[in-house]
Design a protein around this motif. Structure first.
Motif, PDB file in Angstrom:
ATOM      1  N   HIS A  57       0.867  -1.180   0.000  1.00 32.14           N
ATOM      2  CA  HIS A  57       0.000   0.000   0.000  1.00 32.14           C
ATOM      3  C   HIS A  57       0.895   1.218   0.000  1.00 32.14           C
ATOM      4  N   ILE A  58       0.440   2.274  -0.673  1.00 31.93           N
ATOM      5  CA  ILE A  58       1.267   3.478  -0.704  1.00 31.93           C
ATOM      6  C   ILE A  58       0.519   4.581   0.039  1.00 31.93           C
ATOM      7  N   PHE A  59       1.251   5.217   0.955  1.00 34.40           N
ATOM      8  CA  PHE A  59       0.666   6.278   1.765  1.00 34.40           C
ATOM      9  C   PHE A  59       1.282   7.615   1.395  1.00 34.40           C
ATOM     10  N   LEU A  60       0.407   8.606   1.253  1.00 34.49           N
ATOM     11  CA  LEU A  60       0.848   9.971   0.969  1.00 34.49           C
ATOM     12  C   LEU A  60       0.446  10.819   2.161  1.00 34.49           C
ATOM     13  N   ASN A  61       1.414  11.318   2.877  1.00 34.98           N
ATOM     14  CA  ASN A  61       1.159  12.095   4.096  1.00 34.98           C
ATOM     15  C   ASN A  61       0.122  11.403   4.987  1.00 34.98           C
ATOM     16  N   GLY A  62       0.292  10.098   5.144  1.00 29.76           N
ATOM     17  CA  GLY A  62      -0.557   9.336   6.056  1.00 29.76           C
ATOM     18  C   GLY A  62      -1.841   8.799   5.453  1.00 29.76           C
ATOM     19  N   GLU A  63      -2.169   9.192   4.220  1.00 28.61           N
ATOM     20  CA  GLU A  63      -3.418   8.740   3.578  1.00 28.61           C
ATOM     21  C   GLU A  63      -3.109   7.597   2.606  1.00 28.61           C
ATOM     22  N   ASP A  64      -3.898   6.525   2.669  1.00 27.03           N
ATOM     23  CA  ASP A  64      -3.700   5.410   1.736  1.00 27.03           C
ATOM     24  C   ASP A  64      -4.249   5.818   0.363  1.00 27.03           C
ATOM     25  N   VAL A  65      -3.344   6.008  -0.601  1.00 26.35           N
ATOM     26  CA  VAL A  65      -3.756   6.479  -1.932  1.00 26.35           C
ATOM     27  C   VAL A  65      -3.557   5.390  -2.994  1.00 26.35           C
ATOM     28  N   SER A  66      -3.497   4.128  -2.535  1.00 29.38           N
ATOM     29  CA  SER A  66      -3.170   3.024  -3.447  1.00 29.38           C
ATOM     30  C   SER A  66      -4.114   2.938  -4.640  1.00 29.38           C
ATOM     31  N   GLU A  67      -5.395   3.269  -4.432  1.00 26.38           N
ATOM     32  CA  GLU A  67      -6.375   3.195  -5.532  1.00 26.38           C
ATOM     33  C   GLU A  67      -6.265   4.411  -6.436  1.00 26.38           C
ATOM     34  N   GLU A  68      -6.261   5.581  -5.782  1.00 19.58           N
ATOM     35  CA  GLU A  68      -6.335   6.836  -6.556  1.00 19.58           C
ATOM     36  C   GLU A  68      -5.149   7.016  -7.510  1.00 19.58           C
ATOM     37  N   ILE A  69      -3.995   6.513  -7.138  1.00 19.75           N
ATOM     38  CA  ILE A  69      -2.803   6.709  -7.989  1.00 19.75           C
ATOM     39  C   ILE A  69      -2.881   5.941  -9.297  1.00 19.75           C
ATOM     40  N   ARG A  70      -3.858   5.070  -9.447  1.00 16.98           N
ATOM     41  CA  ARG A  70      -3.961   4.267 -10.676  1.00 16.98           C
ATOM     42  C   ARG A  70      -4.727   4.972 -11.783  1.00 16.98           C
ATOM     43  N   LEU A  71      -5.301   6.133 -11.509  1.00 17.35           N
ATOM     44  CA  LEU A  71      -6.079   6.830 -12.545  1.00 17.35           C
ATOM     45  C   LEU A  71      -5.151   7.291 -13.676  1.00 17.35           C
ATOM     46  N   PRO A  72      -5.648   7.272 -14.955  1.00 13.98           N
ATOM     47  CA  PRO A  72      -4.784   7.621 -16.085  1.00 13.98           C
ATOM     48  C   PRO A  72      -4.129   8.999 -15.949  1.00 13.98           C
ATOM     49  N   GLU A  73      -4.844   9.990 -15.391  1.00 13.56           N
ATOM     50  CA  GLU A  73      -4.234  11.325 -15.296  1.00 13.56           C
ATOM     51  C   GLU A  73      -3.059  11.330 -14.306  1.00 13.56           C
ATOM     52  N   ILE A  74      -3.096  10.399 -13.358  1.00 13.13           N
ATOM     53  CA  ILE A  74      -1.982  10.318 -12.410  1.00 13.13           C
ATOM     54  C   ILE A  74      -0.779   9.623 -13.060  1.00 13.13           C
ATOM     55  N   SER A  75      -1.039   8.755 -14.058  1.00 14.01           N
ATOM     56  CA  SER A  75       0.083   8.145 -14.786  1.00 14.01           C
ATOM     57  C   SER A  75       0.916   9.237 -15.436  1.00 14.01           C
ATOM     58  N   MET A  76       0.244  10.182 -16.071  1.00 15.34           N
ATOM     59  CA  MET A  76       0.952  11.280 -16.748  1.00 15.34           C
ATOM     60  C   MET A  76       1.669  12.177 -15.730  1.00 15.34           C
ATOM     61  N   ALA A  77       1.001  12.435 -14.612  1.00 19.15           N
ATOM     62  CA  ALA A  77       1.610  13.278 -13.578  1.00 19.15           C
ATOM     63  C   ALA A  77       2.860  12.586 -13.015  1.00 19.15           C
ATOM     64  N   ALA A  78       2.781  11.257 -12.848  1.00 16.02           N
ATOM     65  CA  ALA A  78       3.925  10.498 -12.329  1.00 16.02           C
ATOM     66  C   ALA A  78       5.101  10.605 -13.284  1.00 16.02           C
ATOM     67  N   SER A  79       4.800  10.485 -14.571  1.00 21.66           N
ATOM     68  CA  SER A  79       5.872  10.570 -15.561  1.00 21.66           C
ATOM     69  C   SER A  79       6.508  11.959 -15.524  1.00 21.66           C
ATOM     70  N   ALA A  80       5.669  12.998 -15.372  1.00 21.52           N
ATOM     71  CA  ALA A  80       6.193  14.375 -15.330  1.00 21.52           C
ATOM     72  C   ALA A  80       7.106  14.573 -14.115  1.00 21.52           C
ATOM     73  N   VAL A  81       6.657  14.153 -12.933  1.00 15.88           N
ATOM     74  CA  VAL A  81       7.495  14.386 -11.741  1.00 15.88           C
ATOM     75  C   VAL A  81       8.745  13.507 -11.752  1.00 15.88           C
ATOM     76  N   SER A  82       8.657  12.361 -12.458  1.00 21.38           N
ATOM     77  CA  SER A  82       9.805  11.444 -12.458  1.00 21.38           C
ATOM     78  C   SER A  82      10.990  11.999 -13.244  1.00 21.38           C
ATOM     79  N   ALA A  83      10.754  13.046 -14.033  1.00 17.31           N
ATOM     80  CA  ALA A  83      11.853  13.669 -14.782  1.00 17.31           C
ATOM     81  C   ALA A  83      12.591  14.713 -13.944  1.00 17.31           C
ATOM     82  N   VAL A  84      12.086  14.984 -12.732  1.00 15.47           N
ATOM     83  CA  VAL A  84      12.696  16.022 -11.897  1.00 15.47           C
ATOM     84  C   VAL A  84      13.799  15.375 -11.034  1.00 15.47           C
ATOM     85  N   PRO A  85      15.064  15.786 -11.223  1.00 10.68           N
ATOM     86  CA  PRO A  85      16.161  15.130 -10.493  1.00 10.68           C
ATOM     87  C   PRO A  85      15.951  15.107  -8.973  1.00 10.68           C
TER      88      PRO A  85
END
Ligand code: DC
Length: 224
Positions: A79-107
């Motif tokens: 399970h993945i927690f963001l500031n104490g909240e379980d966000v395991s489901e919400e992170i799977r939405l397609p718009e979060i895939s794009m956001a993940a890719s964007a932040v992953s380019a930040v050193p």
């Protein structure tokens, strides 16, 4: 179980089946499965929620002190927690895939998540999946696998998954998103997606799930 702790790195593009195959292999071997994409997704979710300019590395990096990500195993499931909240489901939405890719380019984002990933591998037998596990996170992993399949096949698998979850998207949208994300992930300056020199290439294009798992497990067994 080998006495020395063992790390298996599984890297590859979107929808290659990394997570489902690595999870199944981990269960067979009694290893812990770590989905590192979930960490980038949690950071992407926070940045979106807080209204970050997703095209600005500075804006994203400035939010890092506000972000606490944590991986917890609950009944053996990550399970993945963001500031104490379980966000395991919400992170799977397609718009979060794009956001993940964007932040992953930040050193600074990559640097902030590196220790957490390495610590998990120092303390457990792990199968860890991502984009840079064999090249950057665990360059000394005992087994490295680069898992891939043709883009249309990967898009079809991802499309079927989204349909099963009731998320509305067309096949063309899914394929376009996948191609964009793979392009961005492979062309970023820091830790781009690429096959490690000592990784075994596993192409699952013509294989079903069971056959893909068998292939991956046989590669692991051969190396251990
Ligand atoms: O594996 P995934 O689709 O959940 O990953 C989401 C995004 O996170 C992916 O587009 C690129 C990034 N990522 C990364 O840069 N490095 C990793 N080790 C894992 C994911």
């Amino acid at each position: 179980m080998p006495e020395k702790l063992v790390s298996v790195a599984v890297d590859g593009p979107v929808g290659a089946g990394k997570s489902s195959i690595a999870r199944a292999a981990a269960r067979k071997l009694g290893f812990i499965y770590v989905d590192t994409g979930a960490l980038y997704r949690a950071v992407g979710l926070y940045c979106r929620r807080s209204g970050a300019d997703m095209s600005s590395h500075d804006d994203i990096a400035a939010r890092l002190p506000e972000i606490r990500t944590e991986i917890r195993l609950i009944d053996g499931v990550q399970h993945i927690f963001l500031n104490g909240e379980d966000v395991s489901e919400e992170i799977r939405l397609p718009e979060i895939s794009m956001a993940a890719s964007a932040v992953s380019a930040v050193p600074a984002v990559r640097a902030a998540l590196l220790d957490m990933q390495r610590k998990l591998a120092r303390e457990n037998n792990v199968i860890m999946d991502g984009r840079d596990i064999g090249t950057v996170v665990l360059p000394d992993a005992e087994v490295k696998i680069f898992l891939t399949a043709a883009p249309e096949i990967r898009a079809k698998r991802r499309y079927d998954e989204l349909c099963a979850k009731g998320v509305s998207a067309t096949f063309e949208e899914v394929l376009a998103d996948l191609n964009k994300r793979d392009y961005d992930d492979s062309h970023r300056a820091v830790a781009p997606l690429k096959q490690a020199e000592d990784a075994v290439l596993a192409d699952t294009s013509g294989l079903d799930f069971e056959q893909s798992c068998e292939l991956v497990c046989s590669i692991i067994k051969e190396k251990l």
